[in-house]
Design a protein around this motif. Structure first.
Motif, PDB file in Angstrom:
ATOM      1  N   UNK B  30       0.827  -1.198   0.000  1.00 17.31           N
ATOM      2  CA  UNK B  30       0.000   0.000   0.000  1.00 17.31           C
ATOM      3  C   UNK B  30       0.863   1.250   0.000  1.00 17.31           C
ATOM      4  N   UNK B  31       2.029   1.167   0.587  1.00 13.80           N
ATOM      5  CA  UNK B  31       2.985   2.267   0.538  1.00 13.80           C
ATOM      6  C   UNK B  31       4.383   1.696   0.722  1.00 13.80           C
ATOM      7  N   UNK B  32       5.346   2.478   0.314  1.00 11.56           N
ATOM      8  CA  UNK B  32       6.727   2.068   0.493  1.00 11.56           C
ATOM      9  C   UNK B  32       7.490   3.268   1.046  1.00 11.56           C
ATOM     10  N   UNK B  89      14.617   0.251   2.803  1.00 11.81           N
ATOM     11  CA  UNK B  89      13.255   0.425   2.313  1.00 11.81           C
ATOM     12  C   UNK B  89      12.325  -0.433   3.167  1.00 11.81           C
ATOM     13  N   UNK B  90      11.100   0.002   3.281  1.00 12.02           N
ATOM     14  CA  UNK B  90      10.113  -0.700   4.095  1.00 12.02           C
ATOM     15  C   UNK B  90       8.767  -0.647   3.390  1.00 12.02           C
ATOM     16  N   UNK B  91       8.092  -1.782   3.343  1.00  9.12           N
ATOM     17  CA  UNK B  91       6.796  -1.860   2.683  1.00  9.12           C
ATOM     18  C   UNK B  91       5.678  -2.070   3.684  1.00  9.12           C
ATOM     19  N   UNK B  99       4.726  -3.374   8.727  1.00 11.15           N
ATOM     20  CA  UNK B  99       5.817  -2.677   8.066  1.00 11.15           C
ATOM     21  C   UNK B  99       7.030  -3.590   8.091  1.00 11.15           C
ATOM     22  N   UNK B 100       7.438  -4.036   6.893  1.00 10.01           N
ATOM     23  CA  UNK B 100       8.564  -4.960   6.804  1.00 10.01           C
ATOM     24  C   UNK B 100       9.703  -4.289   6.070  1.00 10.01           C
TER      25      UNK B 100
END
Lengths: 116, 111
Positions: B30-32, B89-91, B99-100
């Motif tokens: 949904x966001x990065x 970076x985190x998705x 949040x990974x």
């Protein structure tokens, strides 16, 4: 305080001992995350809370790890029967969940755990 | 297995050079977000991208979110020694706020 506070900043313990790591999030932030970061790696997800409840604890590596957030603010990560492989920096982050936009995490400086 | 793969793992360049680092996944987000982390500190947010194909600029940094919302890139123009750090970076998943993070790119800019 204005930021996320984690205590202790450093903890050295012996194999088999019990450890508690504390996270004091930004006031009013509803979500709280715990990550573990080993040297040279990115943060590994452990658990996240929405309010008092654990919304996702799928990252906890085994039943020696447990986390609580009884009043929806401060959280404690508890590690029983520590092993040398538990040595890492444990990061806490909080965020204010909104219905518009993305989820923005603010991290603490971490608690460095060393198991001898 | 990392959910988010970052490349390169290490990058060492001279001051003034340009560089691009990448963040790829087979998952849709949904966001990065991109974070920068310095030794002894927690990661600090640089930018959030939400819309597929979105491009955001932050001074000398340009961030792009892939059309399919599975990948992202960070381009730095005229790198400076102060850009040295670990770029993560985190998705964020859809509907679950997970949040990974990727393993990061460790950038060194030499004067």
């Amino acid at each position: 305080g204005a930021g996320v506070s984690q205590t202790p900043s450093n903890k050295v313990t012996e194999k088999g001992k019990y450890v508690e790591l504390r996270c004091d999030p930004i006031s009013g932030h509803t979500a709280l995350y715990w990550y573990r970061q080993s040297l040279g790696q990115g943060p590994e997800f452990l658990i996240y809370f929405q309010g008092t409840g654990a919304a996702d604890d799928s990252g906890l590596p085994n039943d020696r790890f447990f986390a609580v957030r009884p009043e929806g603010s401060v959280s404690t990560l508890k590690i029983q029967r520590t092993e040398r492989g538990d040595s890492a920096v444990y990061l806490c982050a909080s965020s204010l969940m909104t219905f518009s936009g993305a989820n923005v995490l603010t991290f603490g400086a971490g608690s460095r755990l060393t198991v001898l | 297995t990392q959910l988010l793969e970052q490349s390169p793992q290490f990058l060492s360049i001279q001051e003034g050079e340009n560089l691009t680092v990448y963040c790829n996944s087979s998952s849709v987000f949904s966001s990065l977000q991109w974070y920068r982390q310095e030794p002894g500190e927690g990661p600090v947010l640089l930018v959030t991208v939400v819309t597929g194909g979105e491009v955001k600029k932050l001074k000398r940094l340009t961030f792009q979110f892939g059309d399919a919302r599975k990948d992202s890139s960070l381009h730095i123009t005229a790198a400076q020694p102060g850009d040295t750090g670990l770029y993560l970076c985190a998705g964020e998943g859809f509907g679950n706020n997970d949040m990974r993070f990727g393993a990061g790119t460790r950038l060194t800019v030499k004067p």
